[in-house]
Design a protein around this motif. Sequence first.
Motif, PDB file in Angstrom:
ATOM      1  N   LEU A 260      13.200 -25.640  23.187  1.00  0.00           N
ATOM      2  CA  LEU A 260      13.766 -26.090  21.911  1.00  0.00           C
ATOM      3  C   LEU A 260      13.599 -25.048  20.814  1.00  0.00           C
ATOM      4  O   LEU A 260      14.304 -25.062  19.829  1.00  0.00           O
ATOM      5  CB  LEU A 260      13.055 -27.371  21.442  1.00  0.00           C
ATOM      6  N   SER A 261      12.630 -24.187  20.967  1.00  0.00           N
ATOM      7  CA  SER A 261      12.178 -23.278  19.916  1.00  0.00           C
ATOM      8  C   SER A 261      11.758 -24.099  18.695  1.00  0.00           C
ATOM      9  O   SER A 261      11.452 -25.292  18.822  1.00  0.00           O
ATOM     10  CB  SER A 261      13.203 -22.216  19.565  1.00  0.00           C
ATOM     11  N   ASN A 262      11.764 -23.477  17.513  1.00  0.00           N
ATOM     12  CA  ASN A 262      11.191 -24.158  16.351  1.00  0.00           C
ATOM     13  C   ASN A 262      11.843 -23.597  15.088  1.00  0.00           C
ATOM     14  O   ASN A 262      11.874 -22.368  14.900  1.00  0.00           O
ATOM     15  CB  ASN A 262       9.672 -23.907  16.328  1.00  0.00           C
ATOM     16  N   PRO A 263      12.363 -24.465  14.214  1.00  0.00           N
ATOM     17  CA  PRO A 263      13.041 -23.946  13.007  1.00  0.00           C
ATOM     18  C   PRO A 263      12.100 -23.182  12.074  1.00  0.00           C
ATOM     19  O   PRO A 263      12.569 -22.409  11.240  1.00  0.00           O
ATOM     20  CB  PRO A 263      13.585 -25.207  12.335  1.00  0.00           C
ATOM     21  N   LEU A 264      10.791 -23.385  12.230  1.00  0.00           N
ATOM     22  CA  LEU A 264       9.856 -22.623  11.394  1.00  0.00           C
ATOM     23  C   LEU A 264       9.958 -21.130  11.678  1.00  0.00           C
ATOM     24  O   LEU A 264       9.504 -20.307  10.894  1.00  0.00           O
ATOM     25  CB  LEU A 264       8.420 -23.101  11.620  1.00  0.00           C
ATOM     26  N   ARG A 265      10.567 -20.776  12.813  1.00  0.00           N
ATOM     27  CA  ARG A 265      10.641 -19.368  13.183  1.00  0.00           C
ATOM     28  C   ARG A 265      11.628 -18.591  12.315  1.00  0.00           C
ATOM     29  O   ARG A 265      11.676 -17.366  12.389  1.00  0.00           O
ATOM     30  CB  ARG A 265      11.011 -19.229  14.652  1.00  0.00           C
ATOM     31  N   TYR A 266      12.430 -19.268  11.501  1.00  0.00           N
ATOM     32  CA  TYR A 266      13.328 -18.524  10.600  1.00  0.00           C
ATOM     33  C   TYR A 266      12.546 -17.784   9.510  1.00  0.00           C
ATOM     34  O   TYR A 266      12.925 -16.693   9.115  1.00  0.00           O
ATOM     35  CB  TYR A 266      14.346 -19.461   9.963  1.00  0.00           C
ATOM     36  N   ASP A 267      11.491 -18.417   8.991  1.00  0.00           N
ATOM     37  CA  ASP A 267      10.721 -17.706   7.962  1.00  0.00           C
ATOM     38  C   ASP A 267       9.212 -17.866   8.137  1.00  0.00           C
ATOM     39  O   ASP A 267       8.449 -17.441   7.274  1.00  0.00           O
ATOM     40  CB  ASP A 267      11.134 -18.152   6.556  1.00  0.00           C
ATOM     41  N   ASN A 268       8.819 -18.464   9.264  1.00  0.00           N
ATOM     42  CA  ASN A 268       7.394 -18.536   9.612  1.00  0.00           C
ATOM     43  C   ASN A 268       6.542 -19.177   8.532  1.00  0.00           C
ATOM     44  O   ASN A 268       5.386 -18.809   8.349  1.00  0.00           O
ATOM     45  CB  ASN A 268       6.884 -17.137   9.967  1.00  0.00           C
ATOM     46  N   LEU A 269       7.112 -20.131   7.826  1.00  0.00           N
ATOM     47  CA  LEU A 269       6.393 -20.922   6.841  1.00  0.00           C
ATOM     48  C   LEU A 269       5.506 -20.035   5.957  1.00  0.00           C
ATOM     49  O   LEU A 269       4.298 -20.237   5.854  1.00  0.00           O
ATOM     50  CB  LEU A 269       5.535 -21.970   7.566  1.00  0.00           C
ATOM     51  N   CYS A 270       6.135 -19.056   5.360  1.00  0.00           N
ATOM     52  CA  CYS A 270       5.395 -18.053   4.572  1.00  0.00           C
ATOM     53  C   CYS A 270       5.056 -18.616   3.192  1.00  0.00           C
ATOM     54  O   CYS A 270       5.956 -18.904   2.393  1.00  0.00           O
ATOM     55  CB  CYS A 270       6.236 -16.788   4.455  1.00  0.00           C
ATOM     56  N   ILE A 271       3.762 -18.762   2.921  1.00  0.00           N
ATOM     57  CA  ILE A 271       3.315 -19.327   1.648  1.00  0.00           C
ATOM     58  C   ILE A 271       2.108 -18.550   1.133  1.00  0.00           C
ATOM     59  O   ILE A 271       1.505 -17.752   1.844  1.00  0.00           O
ATOM     60  CB  ILE A 271       2.909 -20.818   1.788  1.00  0.00           C
ATOM     61  N   ALA A 272       1.781 -18.811  -0.116  1.00  0.00           N
ATOM     62  CA  ALA A 272       0.530 -18.313  -0.689  1.00  0.00           C
ATOM     63  C   ALA A 272      -0.299 -19.529  -1.077  1.00  0.00           C
ATOM     64  O   ALA A 272       0.247 -20.583  -1.410  1.00  0.00           O
ATOM     65  CB  ALA A 272       0.807 -17.448  -1.910  1.00  0.00           C
ATOM     66  N   GLU A 273      -1.621 -19.386  -1.007  1.00  0.00           N
ATOM     67  CA  GLU A 273      -2.459 -20.515  -1.415  1.00  0.00           C
ATOM     68  C   GLU A 273      -2.529 -20.579  -2.939  1.00  0.00           C
ATOM     69  O   GLU A 273      -2.617 -19.548  -3.623  1.00  0.00           O
ATOM     70  CB  GLU A 273      -3.872 -20.423  -0.830  1.00  0.00           C
ATOM     71  N   ASN A 274      -2.515 -21.808  -3.442  1.00  0.00           N
ATOM     72  CA  ASN A 274      -2.589 -22.027  -4.884  1.00  0.00           C
ATOM     73  C   ASN A 274      -4.058 -21.986  -5.312  1.00  0.00           C
ATOM     74  O   ASN A 274      -4.684 -23.013  -5.574  1.00  0.00           O
ATOM     75  CB  ASN A 274      -1.955 -23.380  -5.230  1.00  0.00           C
ATOM     76  N   GLU A 275      -4.585 -20.771  -5.345  1.00  0.00           N
ATOM     77  CA  GLU A 275      -6.025 -20.608  -5.607  1.00  0.00           C
ATOM     78  C   GLU A 275      -6.397 -21.062  -7.021  1.00  0.00           C
ATOM     79  O   GLU A 275      -7.513 -21.531  -7.255  1.00  0.00           O
ATOM     80  CB  GLU A 275      -6.423 -19.146  -5.396  1.00  0.00           C
ATOM     81  N   GLU A 276      -5.453 -20.908  -7.944  1.00  0.00           N
ATOM     82  CA  GLU A 276      -5.734 -21.247  -9.340  1.00  0.00           C
ATOM     83  C   GLU A 276      -5.982 -22.752  -9.526  1.00  0.00           C
ATOM     84  O   GLU A 276      -6.610 -23.172 -10.505  1.00  0.00           O
ATOM     85  CB  GLU A 276      -4.574 -20.796 -10.227  1.00  0.00           C
ATOM     86  N   SER A 277      -5.473 -23.546  -8.580  1.00  0.00           N
ATOM     87  CA  SER A 277      -5.615 -25.001  -8.725  1.00  0.00           C
ATOM     88  C   SER A 277      -6.894 -25.537  -8.082  1.00  0.00           C
ATOM     89  O   SER A 277      -7.193 -26.725  -8.202  1.00  0.00           O
ATOM     90  CB  SER A 277      -4.418 -25.702  -8.073  1.00  0.00           C
TER      91      SER A 277
END
Lengths: 446, 111
Positions: A260-277
């Motif tokens: 099936l693969s995985n739709p997350l593979r389009y951008d690999n769920l790229c995020i930054a942690e909200n350290e300020e919060s």
Amino acid sequence: MSREAGEIEQTYHIPTVAAAGSNVVSFGIGPNVAYNTGMPIRYVGVPFPFSGQPRSVLKGYIEGKDTVSGRPMMQAIVDALTAPLTTDERLSGPAPDAPAAEPRILVASSEDDLQRLFREKGWTDYNPVILPTQERVAAMLRGTHHKPDEIVKSAAGTFGSRRPFTVEKVATLAVMAGAKPEYLPIILALASRVPYQDSTTSIAQMIVVNGPIRTKIGMNSGLGALGPDNEANSVIGRAMTLIHKVIQGYQEGITGFASLSNPLRYDNLCIAENEESLPDGWLPLHVQMGYKPTDSVVTIFTGWNFINSTGWVEQHYAPQFLMRDYMSSLSGMSATLLMDPSVVDLLHGVQGFQTKAMLGDWLSQNVEKTAESYWGNSIVSSMLAPLGRQGLEPYASWLKLPDKAMIKPFANARNIRTVVVGGKTASVWFATDFMPDRGTLIDAWS
Amino acid sequence: MATLLRSAVLNPEGYRTVRPAGDGGNGKSHSFSSLAPRLDSIEGKTVYLIDTGFGGSGKFLDQLQAWFAERMPSVKTVRRRKTGNIFRDDTKDLWVEVKERGQAAILGVVG
């Protein structure tokens, strides 16, 4: 399997045949020979699917055809053990010289021709790519102090095949993805971690960035951070997909067979942690992993599950309770919670979880599932049951339990992690089974 | 109408070197080693059927073992499961056993 079959043949001198699906066979007779061993292993190809199939289907495969040779399976197996070695299979002694390098510059007359070439070669996610002209790549390389011809890594390819690649190659892919030069250190750090894990299952990766670089390059850790609404998040994630496809050599149906693969593979769920919060006591992910707060670190997670909390937190049901409920459907090998800062406010301020670790401890003690369900997960049974059979606890004891006995699959609370991300407009979260690597210092690639 | 190129375009896959020798560019020499000599026949031989631990491999080898029992009964089959992790090359003890007691091995199945 290729390496082990080779070891049995070449070290122990036992004629061997490996039976495998097309993905392993195509690697074993292709890239593994070209980039690793130089020595072919004898294979027979078993049709997909074979995991979870009834005995009648598997019997049919044995009475059917070898997908490699097209001959009857059992004849192919017997022949693999008895047919005399070919000239290539008898080679021994020093390996021949490597061939000349592949051309650095592509020959084409028009952009249309090149875009077509990129599509035909699979050098794209099938969204348009920016053509990596010499000028664009040179500009991209200003994002790092590393030399263009520096080798980033040698062991790169799918299933461990070896293809050395340079800083310039990564910059080329960064251009194709649409990156800015200031993104390049993160993309190089990501490239230094290939190979990314593949599977016929729907495995995927997640990228989490911590430290000062997040704000320096404008990554989004707040409102809509998981969506397609930020240039840095989107483009860095896409660059990893191109690294996977071009450098690692993942080609669906050739070197990879994700059903099936995985739709997350389009951008690999790229995020930054909200350290300020983060409230006092809740440490950023990279600090929990032993890095300094001032370090910029990218962590690659690998996993399968991504369960949405659906709505906001109800007052009568504390957030940790619904997290517990949802996490009981995870495999139990690992969990990473992605949660909005508003959920953290409730957990920290109302529920009394003074640290991320306290939340992990509570979930570790309260998430339960039956032994039957735990061992019914093929990844768990294939990865952890062998450890149990070797006597490693708690798996050894869990293997002996009756089907309906309850176990705490996250017995090791350190396997539960929290990443805080989001814009505080709803108390929402995701429960995932993603497990992290050890993190990579981005500053080393600046 | 095709857009003409005004600049050379780099090959994203044009790796610095491709080495069938398998040294991965690390400068170390690499030697080939021949596959094991083949058997004249597997009739009367002991063949190890080695389960990698991947989903479905045990059942596949069950069917393989049944086939030998029915169609080539002179072949003695020995079932073993790889002792380590399915994704790692961490099994050694079993290969010693196969060397001492067997004449051939069938590994299966991964995908």
